[in-house]
Write a protein that holds these residues in place. Structure first.
Motif, PDB file in Angstrom:
ATOM      1  N   GLY A 757      35.276  60.742  20.996  1.00  0.00           N
ATOM      2  CA  GLY A 757      34.506  60.683  22.034  1.00  0.00           C
ATOM      3  C   GLY A 757      33.593  61.999  22.132  1.00  0.00           C
ATOM      4  N   PHE A 758      33.889  63.123  21.081  1.00  0.00           N
ATOM      5  CA  PHE A 758      33.573  64.432  21.100  1.00  0.00           C
ATOM      6  C   PHE A 758      31.678  64.289  21.312  1.00  0.00           C
ATOM      7  CE2 PHE A 758      36.580  66.646  18.170  1.00  0.00           C
ATOM      8  CZ  PHE A 758      37.581  66.668  19.231  1.00  0.00           C
ATOM      9  N   GLY A 759      31.174  64.992  22.239  1.00  0.00           N
ATOM     10  CA  GLY A 759      29.809  64.970  22.258  1.00  0.00           C
ATOM     11  C   GLY A 759      29.326  63.996  23.475  1.00  0.00           C
ATOM     12  N   MET A 760      30.155  63.041  23.845  1.00  0.00           N
ATOM     13  CA  MET A 760      29.617  61.994  24.609  1.00  0.00           C
ATOM     14  C   MET A 760      29.625  62.443  26.211  1.00  0.00           C
ATOM     15  SD  MET A 760      28.867  59.183  22.649  1.00  0.00           S
ATOM     16  CE  MET A 760      29.114  57.945  23.969  1.00  0.00           C
ATOM     17  N   ALA A 761      28.655  61.668  26.767  1.00  0.00           N
ATOM     18  CA  ALA A 761      29.044  61.934  28.340  1.00  0.00           C
ATOM     19  C   ALA A 761      30.314  60.926  28.764  1.00  0.00           C
ATOM     20  CB  ALA A 761      27.782  61.134  29.037  1.00  0.00           C
ATOM     21  N   GLU A 762      30.699  61.290  29.716  1.00  0.00           N
ATOM     22  CA  GLU A 762      32.074  60.829  30.475  1.00  0.00           C
ATOM     23  C   GLU A 762      31.410  58.987  30.938  1.00  0.00           C
ATOM     24  OE1 GLU A 762      33.951  62.655  33.751  1.00  0.00           O
ATOM     25  OE2 GLU A 762      34.741  64.260  32.398  1.00  0.00           O
ATOM     26  N   GLU A 763      30.371  58.858  30.911  1.00  0.00           N
ATOM     27  CA  GLU A 763      29.960  57.633  31.401  1.00  0.00           C
ATOM     28  C   GLU A 763      28.681  57.411  30.631  1.00  0.00           C
ATOM     29  OE1 GLU A 763      30.273  55.821  35.600  1.00  0.00           O
ATOM     30  OE2 GLU A 763      28.139  55.602  35.408  1.00  0.00           O
ATOM     31  N   THR A 764      28.629  56.056  30.143  1.00  0.00           N
ATOM     32  CA  THR A 764      27.119  55.716  29.104  1.00  0.00           C
ATOM     33  C   THR A 764      27.475  54.127  29.233  1.00  0.00           C
ATOM     34  OG1 THR A 764      25.893  56.187  27.268  1.00  0.00           O
ATOM     35  CG2 THR A 764      28.164  55.414  27.014  1.00  0.00           C
ATOM     36  N   ALA A 765      26.039  53.704  28.637  1.00  0.00           N
ATOM     37  CA  ALA A 765      26.100  52.234  28.446  1.00  0.00           C
ATOM     38  C   ALA A 765      26.411  51.747  27.139  1.00  0.00           C
ATOM     39  CB  ALA A 765      24.611  52.135  28.985  1.00  0.00           C
ATOM     40  N   ALA A 766      27.104  50.581  27.134  1.00  0.00           N
ATOM     41  CA  ALA A 766      27.555  49.746  26.069  1.00  0.00           C
ATOM     42  C   ALA A 766      26.493  48.586  25.737  1.00  0.00           C
ATOM     43  CB  ALA A 766      29.063  49.672  25.900  1.00  0.00           C
ATOM     44  N   SER A 767      26.037  48.370  24.824  1.00  0.00           N
ATOM     45  CA  SER A 767      25.510  47.114  24.474  1.00  0.00           C
ATOM     46  C   SER A 767      26.170  45.926  24.079  1.00  0.00           C
ATOM     47  CB  SER A 767      24.354  47.440  23.270  1.00  0.00           C
ATOM     48  OG  SER A 767      23.326  46.286  23.426  1.00  0.00           O
ATOM     49  N   PHE A 768      26.473  45.138  24.976  1.00  0.00           N
ATOM     50  CA  PHE A 768      27.405  44.108  24.944  1.00  0.00           C
ATOM     51  C   PHE A 768      26.796  42.903  24.753  1.00  0.00           C
ATOM     52  CE2 PHE A 768      30.689  41.028  26.232  1.00  0.00           C
ATOM     53  CZ  PHE A 768      32.097  41.870  25.917  1.00  0.00           C
ATOM     54  N   VAL A 769      26.992  42.066  23.530  1.00  0.00           N
ATOM     55  CA  VAL A 769      26.236  40.882  23.318  1.00  0.00           C
ATOM     56  C   VAL A 769      27.408  39.941  22.499  1.00  0.00           C
ATOM     57  CG1 VAL A 769      24.474  39.740  21.916  1.00  0.00           C
ATOM     58  CG2 VAL A 769      24.347  42.402  22.488  1.00  0.00           C
ATOM     59  N   ARG A 770      28.194  39.289  23.624  1.00  0.00           N
ATOM     60  CA  ARG A 770      29.294  38.313  23.390  1.00  0.00           C
ATOM     61  C   ARG A 770      30.412  39.267  22.323  1.00  0.00           C
ATOM     62  NH1 ARG A 770      24.528  35.810  22.684  1.00  0.00           N
ATOM     63  NH2 ARG A 770      24.117  33.790  24.079  1.00  0.00           N
ATOM     64  N   SER A 771      30.626  40.336  22.987  1.00  0.00           N
ATOM     65  CA  SER A 771      31.253  41.198  22.297  1.00  0.00           C
ATOM     66  C   SER A 771      32.847  41.264  22.530  1.00  0.00           C
ATOM     67  CB  SER A 771      30.680  42.625  22.392  1.00  0.00           C
ATOM     68  OG  SER A 771      29.569  42.841  21.913  1.00  0.00           O
ATOM     69  N   ARG A 772      33.626  42.269  22.298  1.00  0.00           N
ATOM     70  CA  ARG A 772      35.021  42.307  22.542  1.00  0.00           C
ATOM     71  C   ARG A 772      35.551  43.360  23.400  1.00  0.00           C
ATOM     72  NH1 ARG A 772      32.741  39.252  18.897  1.00  0.00           N
ATOM     73  NH2 ARG A 772      34.220  37.893  17.665  1.00  0.00           N
ATOM     74  N   ALA A 773      36.717  43.001  23.881  1.00  0.00           N
ATOM     75  CA  ALA A 773      37.628  43.865  24.551  1.00  0.00           C
ATOM     76  C   ALA A 773      39.013  43.819  24.073  1.00  0.00           C
ATOM     77  CB  ALA A 773      37.496  43.677  26.004  1.00  0.00           C
ATOM     78  N   PHE A 774      39.798  44.709  24.053  1.00  0.00           N
ATOM     79  CA  PHE A 774      40.967  45.038  23.430  1.00  0.00           C
ATOM     80  C   PHE A 774      42.241  45.125  24.458  1.00  0.00           C
ATOM     81  CE2 PHE A 774      37.991  47.143  20.426  1.00  0.00           C
ATOM     82  CZ  PHE A 774      37.961  46.189  19.639  1.00  0.00           C
TER      83      PHE A 774
END
Length: 873
Positions: A757-774
């Protein structure tokens, strides 16, 4: 007597000269140039043949002009044919100007009325964007010939009232791939086999999903014609995947309608679609259907993005078998209903003349395209002044609506985490025909102060709908197919808000504000700075362009490290993942000037344990013969940011020495497609079989030996199943009735202290298209041995308020708080799983760094492969 004969012969000769030769006799037919009439069974004209015909037609007639408007991704010229009467062709520049003036919406109504009376309605018709939908490209030569040479009253009137912009082939690269593949397999068991590669270099089928980002060269070339040069009133986009058993889909469309589309556009689309249906009935062509599948919600396709530019966007979808091979459909094999329940065997309002079966040939598809196109052109010609004036009316109304609020959108580059992406957003908006201004003095708005140089997007502009639609969240109005039933999911996406995807802060100003402005021709960042002197310089990891700069410096042989954790050095707080570059200021200054990046000299004080040295990662990208658009977009992103890579086929992974790679990327793909590929007997042997168990075992051995495998979205299922990871896809057994996120932006919580996560904001948007969670799970017997899974979570779906833009059902229950990106050890290597696509269609710039970090982390393990220790000097 002889003198009389001579005089008579002279008179006859004069008469012969004065008899006009029909234009159709002077102009070459498609068959005379190509060698056959496009549309014949078992034959496909390739791009050079179609291009050759249009150039011959241009040379033979004053009713057509053929010009090159750009080049394709693989360097082929993109042609546009302009067809109209000879008189109109002599005044094209004047008619271009009238179309632009009316689209602007700034004229007085009386002046607009006058120009509408003088102007010509401009109709765009394109073909062949999806190359396996072959009839479109084959239709264009015959249709051009008919439009140029036809002398019946209808065609003469169309030429007088209409300027036709005909793009013969939107995707020439794909046409040549398909034509070559079909010719190769003609007469074999594989005659109708699927094309095993993407038919556009990077985007494949997504070349019709690129119309607000405009990232591919074909898209940009056409966008200049649609929203800068001609601004046609009607845009027709021909396709060939009609809902079976219909022979063609034409508007009107199904609900829902995006509320940002002007009502005049919606009504105009319905009117044109009805005229098309009427023409099919007049010509006795059965099988035209409307109001199925396709909607007017999504922004991003050739026919949908024009809605937000006050243009009438028309989609056709003609029936397709495979390529130019005909097929006979037994009448008793025709289904009684369409998907969704509409009758397919009884006449209805939206399917007035059912198709009963029989032969279907590519010639039929070509003729259906001609009928549809003439239906559009006829209604365009008959209502010429109305179409022209309505463009003015919609532009005028958009300006008035913008003046009522919101007044403007503001972007301050220096306040962004990633100023480069803020500038990229502005460039995208400008490519879409939007006007961008810059403040020439400081000002205040909404209780905040803004500096000189702030970018200002005034809402009072003719394409206001496009501006608002891209910058504001979407709220998809989902409805159940029947009470208590599954949701009626959107065609393509439900949400696409660009500031969320790109990680750009945009401020909305509600009321009027006095701002001194200048219009922006080309947005630009101020040159970056190289501060201080020394041997090493710090570079922030927050900007995407920083990774491109690092790749460039690594290629030049410079040593670069990353800071493991946050650290204060002097008066500076360095973020986790900060790049430490060993280079001279003279070398860094040109790079800083070109990229807008700042490099700051740092002194001593960083110990070896605080840094990890980088090496350019040696990257392999898996390329299945079941082609994945995600693989194409991955390559596009890698090339854009300077990552060298090698494509790996199934055979490469099974048989090659993988030790030459530090990282292998498995782009999004169904696990079964990766494992099994095409079944034997369905394709030529070299394209069948998938990775197989042998390939999966090779990958696992390579990871155990120290490699880093990055599996994205669907490919994560493959890695989990084949490697026996202590992780499962938590959504695998969840039914669609319970969880549905078909294409939305979800809130993502990222750990910027983790290497992923280096350089990332603590919160952002994920493009979720019938995607996965673990879900992390212990391996069999591991708990008994006191072993805990070695899993590091980089990002999770937010615990609350997941939906940012679009629509979801069941996300809070099934996604909230679950890992979205994690890594786990396998032997001496690692597997990184990303549950969504961080580079989906090249759009979500705010999550690109998740991929970049994963790749660079693979390079750290090989930083000393040149024999150096990898430490700090």
């Amino acid at each position: 007597m002889r003198s009389v004969r001579i005089a008579a012969a002279a008179v006859l000769a004069c008469l012969w000269v004065q008899v006009p030769v029909p234009l159709s006799a002077q102009v070459p037919t498609p068959a005379s140039v190509i060698g056959w009439e496009p549309g014949e069974d078992y034959r496909l004209a390739d791009y050079e043949q179609i291009r050759g015909y249009f150039e011959a037609l241009d040379a033979a007639s004053d009713r057509i002009r053929v010009e090159e408007i750009g080049v394709s991704a693989e360097g082929r010229p993109l042609l546009l044919a302009t067809i109209s009467s000879e008189a109109n062709m002599r005044s094209l520049e004047r008619f271009e100007g009238i179309a632009r003036q009316l689209a602007d919406g700034s004229l007085e109504d009386s002046e607009a009325r006058e120009l509408a009376g003088e102007g010509r309605v401009v109709v765009w018709i394109d073909a062949g964007i999806h190359a396996t939908e072959v009839a479109g490209a084959q239709f264009s030569p015959a249709f051009a010939y008919r439009m140029v040479t036809g002398e019946d009253p209808e065609l003469r009137r169309i030429r007088e009232e209409v300027i036709l912009l005909l793009m013969p082939v939107m995707n020439p690269d794909g046409l040549d791939l398909v034509a070559e593949w079909y010719r190769r397999n003609l007469g074999t068991p594989f005659e109708t086999a699927e094309l095993p590669v993407l038919y556009q270099k990077y985007s494949g089928h997504d070349n019709n999903r690129d119309w607000f980002m405009m990232q591919q060269p074909e898209t940009r070339a056409v966008a200049r014609q649609l929203w800068e040069r001609w601004i046609p009133q009607i845009v027709v986009n021909h396709h060939q995947t009609g809902p079976f058993p219909a022979r063609i889909f034409v508007p009107p469309f199904a609900d829902p309608v995006n509320p940002r589309i002007p009502p005049l556009v919606i009504a105009g689309v319905n009117l044109v679609g009805t005229a098309m249906q009427q023409r099919f009935a007049q010509e006795g062509k059965p099988g035209a259907v409307s109001r199925l599948r396709y909607t007017q919600w999504w922004n991003g396709g050739v026919r949908t993005t024009p809605y937000f530019h006050n243009q009438i966007g028309i989609l056709t979808e003609v029936a397709l078998h495979r390529y130019a091979t005909p097929k006979y459909y037994e009448p008793d094999s025709i289904p009684r209903t369409f998907r969704g329940g509409m009758s397919a065997d009884r006449p209805s309002v939206w399917y007035p003349h059912p198709w009963r079966g029989g032969w279907w040939r590519i010639r039929d598809a070509v003729e259906y395209f001609e009928t549809a196109s003439l239906g559009v052109l006829q209604v365009a010609a008959s209502m010429r002044e109305s179409w022209l004036y309505d463009m003015h009316r919609m532009g005028r109304d958009a300006r008035a609506k913008g003046a009522r609020g919101p007044f403007a959108y503001l972007i301050v580059p220096e306040r962004q985490r990633d100023p480069g992406e803020a500038l990229e957003l502005i460039r995208i908006l400008k490519l879409g025909g939007l006007r961008v201004h810059r403040a020439t003095r400081p000002f205040s708005a909404g209780g905040e102060d803004y500096p000189r140089g702030t970018y200002v997007l005034l809402a009072a502009q003719p394409f206001r709908a496009h501006l608002v639609d891209l910058l504001e969240p979407q709220e998809y109005p989902a409805e159940e197919r029947y009470p208590g039933g599954p949701p009626d999911t959107p065609y393509d996406l439900a949400g696409w808000t660009l500031p969320l995807q790109m990680g750009v802060g945009v401020d909305r100003v509600e009321g009027p504000v006095e701002i001194a402005l200048e219009e922006v021709e080309e947005p630009a960042l101020p040159p970056g700075r190289v501060g201080g002197t020394g041997a090493r310089y710090a570079l922030s990891p927050q900007q995407n362009q920083a990774y491109a700069a690092v790749n460039r410096l690594l290629e030049a042989g410079r040593r670069i490290w990353r800071l493991r954790s946050a650290r204060r050095v002097g008066d500076r707080e360095l973020l986790p993942g900060t790049f430490i570059v060993e280079a001279s200021p003279e070398e860094l200054r040109p790079l800083a000037a070109a990229s807008g990046l700042d490099f700051s000299a740092i002194g001593a004080g960083l110990g070896e344990g605080e840094l990890v040295e980088l090496a350019a990662p040696r990257i392999g990208v898996y390329r299945s013969w079941v082609p994945s658009m995600d693989e194409g977009w991955a390559r596009w992103v890698l090339e854009r940011y300077g990552y060298a890579y090698e494509r790996l086929s199934d055979a490469d992974i099974r048989e090659a020495d993988l030790s030459r790679f530090d990282a292998i990327l498995l782009p999004h793909q169904a696990a079964d497609d990766a494992l099994h590929g095409h079944l034997a007997g369905t394709m030529p042997d070299e394209y069948t079989g998938g990775l197989g168990l042998e390939g999966a075992l090779q990958l696992k051995r390579w990871v155990e030996g120290g490699g880093t495998l990055i599996a994205v979205d669907g490919a994560a299922d493959f890695a989990i199943e084949q490697f026996g990871l202590p992780v499962r896809n938590a959504l695998r057994e969840v039914p669609a009735e319970t969880l549905s996120v078909p294409g939305s932006l979800l809130r993502l919580a990222v750990d910027p202290a983790d290497a992923g996560g280096f350089g990332m904001a603590e919160e952002t948007a994920a493009s979720f298209v019938r995607s996965r969670a673990f879900e992390v799970v212990p391996l069999a017997g591991a708990e008994d041995r006191g072993q805990r899974p070695e899993v590091t979570v980089t990002a999770r779906y937010a615990a609350t308020d997941l939906l940012l833009s679009g629509w979801e059902r069941g996300a809070e229950q099934h996604l909230a708080g679950r890992p979205a990106m994690l890594s786990t050890s396998v032997g001496r290597g690692r597997v990184i799983l990303i549950g969504f696509r961080p580079y989906f269609r090249g759009q979500p710039r705010g999550t690109f760094k998740l991929l970049f970090n994963a790749l660079l982390s693979a390079g750290t393990s090989s930083a000393g492969r040149d024999g150096s220790s990898g430490g700090v000097p």
